[in-house]
Structure formats: structure tokens, C-alpha cells
Design a protein around this motif. Structure first.
Motif, PDB file in Angstrom:
ATOM      1  N   MET A   1       8.542  36.861 -49.945  1.00  0.00           N
ATOM      2  CA  MET A   1       9.810  36.165 -49.691  1.00  0.00           C
ATOM      3  C   MET A   1      10.894  37.177 -49.360  1.00  0.00           C
ATOM      4  SD  MET A   1      11.933  33.500 -52.130  1.00  0.00           S
ATOM      5  CE  MET A   1      10.701  32.235 -51.919  1.00  0.00           C
ATOM      6  N   LEU A   2      11.763  36.827 -48.447  1.00  0.00           N
ATOM      7  CA  LEU A   2      12.868  37.701 -48.041  1.00  0.00           C
ATOM      8  C   LEU A   2      14.005  37.550 -49.022  1.00  0.00           C
ATOM      9  CD1 LEU A   2      13.795  39.620 -45.822  1.00  0.00           C
ATOM     10  CD2 LEU A   2      14.827  37.662 -44.675  1.00  0.00           C
ATOM     11  N   VAL A  28      10.080  29.246 -39.030  1.00  0.00           N
ATOM     12  CA  VAL A  28      11.059  28.782 -40.013  1.00  0.00           C
ATOM     13  C   VAL A  28      12.075  27.879 -39.328  1.00  0.00           C
ATOM     14  CG1 VAL A  28      10.870  30.775 -41.557  1.00  0.00           C
ATOM     15  CG2 VAL A  28      12.482  30.835 -39.641  1.00  0.00           C
ATOM     16  N   LYS A  29      12.661  27.005 -40.130  1.00  0.00           N
ATOM     17  CA  LYS A  29      13.757  26.177 -39.648  1.00  0.00           C
ATOM     18  C   LYS A  29      15.056  26.681 -40.257  1.00  0.00           C
ATOM     19  CE  LYS A  29      14.758  22.085 -41.299  1.00  0.00           C
ATOM     20  NZ  LYS A  29      14.797  20.635 -41.618  1.00  0.00           N
ATOM     21  N   TYR A  57      13.131  24.907 -35.342  1.00  0.00           N
ATOM     22  CA  TYR A  57      12.110  25.836 -35.810  1.00  0.00           C
ATOM     23  C   TYR A  57      11.997  27.029 -34.860  1.00  0.00           C
ATOM     24  CZ  TYR A  57      10.355  22.849 -39.532  1.00  0.00           C
ATOM     25  OH  TYR A  57      10.234  22.127 -40.681  1.00  0.00           O
ATOM     26  N   TYR A  58      11.911  28.238 -35.455  1.00  0.00           N
ATOM     27  CA  TYR A  58      11.772  29.480 -34.696  1.00  0.00           C
ATOM     28  C   TYR A  58      10.579  30.262 -35.225  1.00  0.00           C
ATOM     29  CZ  TYR A  58      16.560  28.714 -33.036  1.00  0.00           C
ATOM     30  OH  TYR A  58      17.691  28.192 -32.460  1.00  0.00           O
ATOM     31  N   ASP A  59       9.871  30.919 -34.326  1.00  0.00           N
ATOM     32  CA  ASP A  59       8.904  31.918 -34.751  1.00  0.00           C
ATOM     33  C   ASP A  59       9.632  32.997 -35.538  1.00  0.00           C
ATOM     34  OD1 ASP A  59       6.150  33.380 -34.290  1.00  0.00           O
ATOM     35  OD2 ASP A  59       7.740  34.819 -33.738  1.00  0.00           O
ATOM     36  N   TRP A  60       9.053  33.433 -36.655  1.00  0.00           N
ATOM     37  CA  TRP A  60       9.755  34.356 -37.561  1.00  0.00           C
ATOM     38  C   TRP A  60      10.178  35.640 -36.858  1.00  0.00           C
ATOM     39  CZ3 TRP A  60      12.463  34.731 -41.752  1.00  0.00           C
ATOM     40  CH2 TRP A  60      12.614  35.966 -42.381  1.00  0.00           C
ATOM     41  N   GLY A  91      12.212  28.468 -49.034  1.00  0.00           N
ATOM     42  CA  GLY A  91      10.978  27.748 -49.317  1.00  0.00           C
ATOM     43  C   GLY A  91      10.676  26.703 -48.268  1.00  0.00           C
ATOM     44  N   ASN A  92       9.395  26.340 -48.183  1.00  0.00           N
ATOM     45  CA  ASN A  92       8.974  25.312 -47.228  1.00  0.00           C
ATOM     46  C   ASN A  92       9.339  25.687 -45.794  1.00  0.00           C
ATOM     47  OD1 ASN A  92       7.957  23.649 -49.314  1.00  0.00           O
ATOM     48  ND2 ASN A  92      10.010  22.838 -49.696  1.00  0.00           N
TER      49      ASN A  92
END
Length: 468
Positions: A1-2, A28-29, A57-60, A91-92
């Protein structure tokens, strides 16, 4: 986790991406964007620079690249001394974006104490470092009027050139923040005037009674269109009027070319600029491409009817955090065979120069300059003086030092083939050397260089801005 500390930060021109995150999500959103530290700056000014949005949503890894680019854009607003963007994984596969800025001091009264000459070396060597060739006065500037990134500047100046200057710019006049306007009014008086060049040096004339021999007035309105983040379009419309005394026309009958004491013309300039530099004051990464076309003489074409074209293409290559290479090409053309002397261009006039030829001017109708610098950053300090300076905007002093190896070359085409200037005009020119660049508070630049030219002349030069 960041975690909170894993951020993308930007301060005084340097950027560092957070360490790689183990078990990072594939996508992630973005839920929310939180901005802190903008005490005066409107949130909308900062949001204008962001290339991502919420509820998407974006690619990390793509998101990290976007945040790095956005952080540079926000810093280049020149409203903040530091910018930090922190993605917080909640999360999620969801993130919150925390954007932290540290504002600059926006209202700056400045004492004007500037050299009237082209550069420090010209003043020190060719003009015998005479303090009669110094401008002094007061400049008041507000770089963030109303917190909307509007610029207001007023300058009153005495000394070599008496001047009054008023500038105001509003970057956005519409809700979508794409259109802007600016205006400038300027008035100048001179008792000493450059009237021509001989043997590649400027020749100045001063009235024996020290009367004013030149007056000029310029009014201009500029429209700005920023369609995308890195591309700008400018359209300027203006009017210029210059008067000179009879003595100047006696010394140089072709000073205005039409034989009268006044040169009046309306002008229009279109400029396109693509700017992806990481730091507009001292770039180490990115590129700059600029094209401009100016028509002098929309009305009063009997006094002036001329077209000027200018192209600048610079590339800044970041090899590592300590090493980078910069290369830049400038080309300038006038379409006519000759120009009134106030419009004359060439190598030696800012920003077109070749290192090693700072003491010379090479005038003509076409010029080509190619500059190159390889730089090594050997000092990167940030000195905390908060115990002495309680104002947050001045609580730290950044100091960066670069060792540079430089090579410039170019050519000026003089269609008139003036014999007295033939040593350097219409000749291939080259200069090379080494130097130390100091970047300090609020990205101020000081350069100390020793350069040689292909006329086998070497000298130590001192300058106050990045070479390109």
C-alpha cells in the motif's frame, strides 16, 4: 500500500518519483483531489493543470506518469516554491490525491539596478564599466492578483534609459480557462543611443548638451489561446512610435531609412509555443518549440513595411539526476534587404549569442545559432533559515551548482556586406568553453563561464540567465 510519505515532489526545479510500490494495484479510480497550502491561489488555477479527473480508472503506472507531468506544470506556473503530489491508496483499487503547495511571495517591490548594455562583459570591457550606463528605479509586481495567476507590473526607471512601463495579463477570461488577454504600455527616453555598428562593436552617440535624443512609445494588446496543456497560441496587436533628434540622422542617415525623424507603425505578431520544460527558468528535461511571424507596418507602411520570422527549437535531455545535455537551435529572418536600425537583429543581441563572442555584435538579415551544453550537478543544497526568517516563503535557501561544458556555433547573413563588419558577418562562428551555473532563491540564475572563439579570443564572462 502507498503511504502518505510516498509522493511525487517538486521544489526549486528538481523532481523525484516515489520508490516503486510492492503489491501496487493494476488500476485505480481517483475518488477525490485535496489541495492544501494554497492560501491565496484559487483552486481552479491549480486544477487547470491536472490531466486526470475523479471517478475514472487509470492504470497505476500511467497515473504516476500523469502526476509527475502535472506536478511540473503546476510548478511552472511560478506561483509556488514547491509542489508535492501524494496518491493515497484507500483500498478497493481507489486513491485519493493529496496536492501540497508552498506559495511564493507574490507582491515584490524591487529596486532596479541594471546594466543598460547587452551583457555584463559588454559593460565591463567595451564600455569601461561606467556607472553612467546603469538603469535604476523601482519595480512593483504582483504575480498572483486575486489568486487567479494574473500579473500586474509597474516600473519607473531613471539612469541611462528613463522609462515607464505598465503590464497586466489575465491568463483566463472564460470558464473553460482557454482564452486570456494582456496589455502593455511603455515609454522610454535616451540621451545616449546606439546608432550603428563598426568592426562588430556598437557605436553610441551622445548629444554634447546631454539633451534627450530619442523617445519611444509602445502600446500592445495580446490575446492568448491555450487549447491543450503544452501548446499556446498568441496574437499581439500594437503600435510603436519612435522619435530621434536630427543629430542621429546626421551620424547615420539610414537610421530610419526614410529620412524623417519619426518611425511609426502598427504591428501584428502571431506566436505558437509548445513548452514541455520541467523548469522554465533552468530546464533540465523536456523541449521547447516556438514559431513567430511579425508584420511591421499594418498602417503607415510608407515608413515601414517588413516581415520577420523567428524559430526556436530546444531539447533538454536528462541523462540522470546529476547529468543532462541541452541543445537548442534558433533561426531568424527578415525578408527585406535592410531594416531601420531599431529593428536590426544579429548575434550578440539577447537571446541570440555565441559564447566567446559576447563582446561583439554581428548584424544582418538572417541568423542561425546552435547552442549546446553538457552539465553536471555537483551541489544540491537546501539551507533552512526558518530560525532567522519567520516568513515561510523565505524560510529556505536552495543552492544548486552545475559544471558545464559548452559548444555554440552559428552564422549571420548580411546582404549589405558592410566592409567594416566583414570580419564576423557572413562567416562561420564557433565558441566553446566551460562554466559554473548557480541556481538560487526563486530560480535565480548566475553563470560564470570562460569561453574561446574561433578567432582565438578567450575571456571570462558573467551572465544572469540560463543560456537557453
Amino acid at each position: 500500500m502507498l503511504e502518505t510519505g510516498d509522493s511525487i515532489s517538486f521544489a526549486q526545479g528538481d523532481t523525484s518519483l516515489a520508490p516503486a510500490i510492492t503489491n501496487s494495484p493494476d488500476s485505480v479510480k481517483v475518488n477525490n483531489i485535496f489541495i492544501i497550502g494554497n492560501v491565496k491561489t484559487k483552486k481552479s488555477v491549480i486544477l487547470r493543470e491536472l490531466d486526470f479527473t475523479t471517478d475514472y480508472y487509470y492504470d497505476w503506472n500511467t497515473l504516476l506518469e500523469i502526476l509527475t507531468a502535472d506536478q511540473k506544470k503546476i510548478y511552472n506556473l511560478r506561483l509556488f516554491t514547491s509542489v508535492e503530489i501524494t496518491p493515497l491508496i484507500t483500498g478497493n483499487n481507489e486513491v485519493e490525491i493529496l496536492l501540497t503547495v508552498k506559495e511564493r511571495w507574490y507582491i515584490l517591490p524591487q529596486i532596479i539596478f541594471e546594466l543598460a548594455d547587452r551583457n555584463f562583459s559588454e559593460w565591463w570591457t567595451n564600455q569601461n564599466h561606467s556607472f553612467s550606463r546603469v538603469n535604476y528605479g523601482l519595480r512593483l509586481s504582483h504575480s498572483n492578483v486575486g489568486g487567479r495567476n494574473e500579473k500586474l507590473k509597474f516600473a519607473g526607471q531613471l539612469g541611462f534609459t528613463k522609462a515607464l512601463d505598465l503590464q497586466y495579463s489575465k491568463p483566463y477570461i472564460d470558464k473553460k480557462q482557454k482564452h486570456g488577454l494582456g496589455v502593455q504600455l511603455s515609454y522610454k527616453e535616451n540621451k545616449t543611443v546606439a546608432i550603428k555598428s563598426l568592426y562588430n562593436k556598437q557605436v553610441f552617440y551622445t548629444d554634447e548638451n546631454e539633451d534627450i535624443i530619442k523617445k519611444s512609445f509602445v502600446a500592445a494588446l495580446r490575446y492568448t489561446y491555450r487549447r491543450s496543456y503544452y501548446n499556446y497560441h498568441f496574437l499581439s496587436l500594437g503600435y510603436s512610435s519612435t522619435w530621434v533628434a536630427d543629430e542621429i540622422l546626421t551620424e547615420n542617415p539610414e537610421y530610419f531609412q526614410h529620412g524623417g525623424n519619426n518611425l511609426r507603425y502598427a504591428f501584428a505578431t502571431y506566436t505558437f509555443r509548445h513548452d514541455r520544460r520541467d523548469n522554465v527558468s533552468y530546464a533540465t528535461d523536456g523541449e521547447l518549440l516556438q514559431f513567430s511571424l511579425t508584420k511591421y507596418g499594418i498602417i503607415f507602411t510608407d515608413e515601414l513595411d517588413e516581415v520577420e520570422v523567428n524559430i526556436t527549437a530546444n531539447k533538454y535531455i536528462k541523462i540522470s539526476d546529476k547529468f543532462h545535455f541541452n541543445t537548442g537551435l534558433t533561426a531568424n529572418w527578415f525578408l527585406s534587404e535592410s531594416q531601420p536600425y531599431p529593428l536590426v537583429r544579429g548575434i550578440g543581441y539577447s537571446p541570440n549569442f555565441i559564447r566567446g563572442y559576447e563582446l561583439n555584435v554581428v548584424e544582418g538579415q538572417q541568423l542561425y545559432v546552435h547552442k549546446n551544453s553538457f552539465r553536471w550537478k555537483f551541489v544540491d543544497w537546501e539551507i533552512d533559515i526558518s530560525n532567522m526568517m519567520k516568513l515561510e516563503q523565505f524560510s529556505t535557501i536552495p543552492i544548486r551548482l552545475y559544471l558545464s561544458a559548452n559548444f555554440d556555433h552559428g552564422y549571420v547573413k548580411d546582404r549589405n556586406n558592410i566592409p567594416e563588419n566583414s570580419r564576423l558577418a557572413n562567416k562561420y562562428l564557433m565558441g566553446y568553453g566551460t562554466g559554473i551555473d548557480l541556481i538560487g532563491f526563486y530560480d535565480m540564475v548566475f553563470r560564470f563561464e570562460y569561453s574561446m572563439n574561433n578567432s582565438k579570443e578567450g575571456n571570462l564572462f558573467f551572465n544572469f540567465s540560463a543560456p537557453f
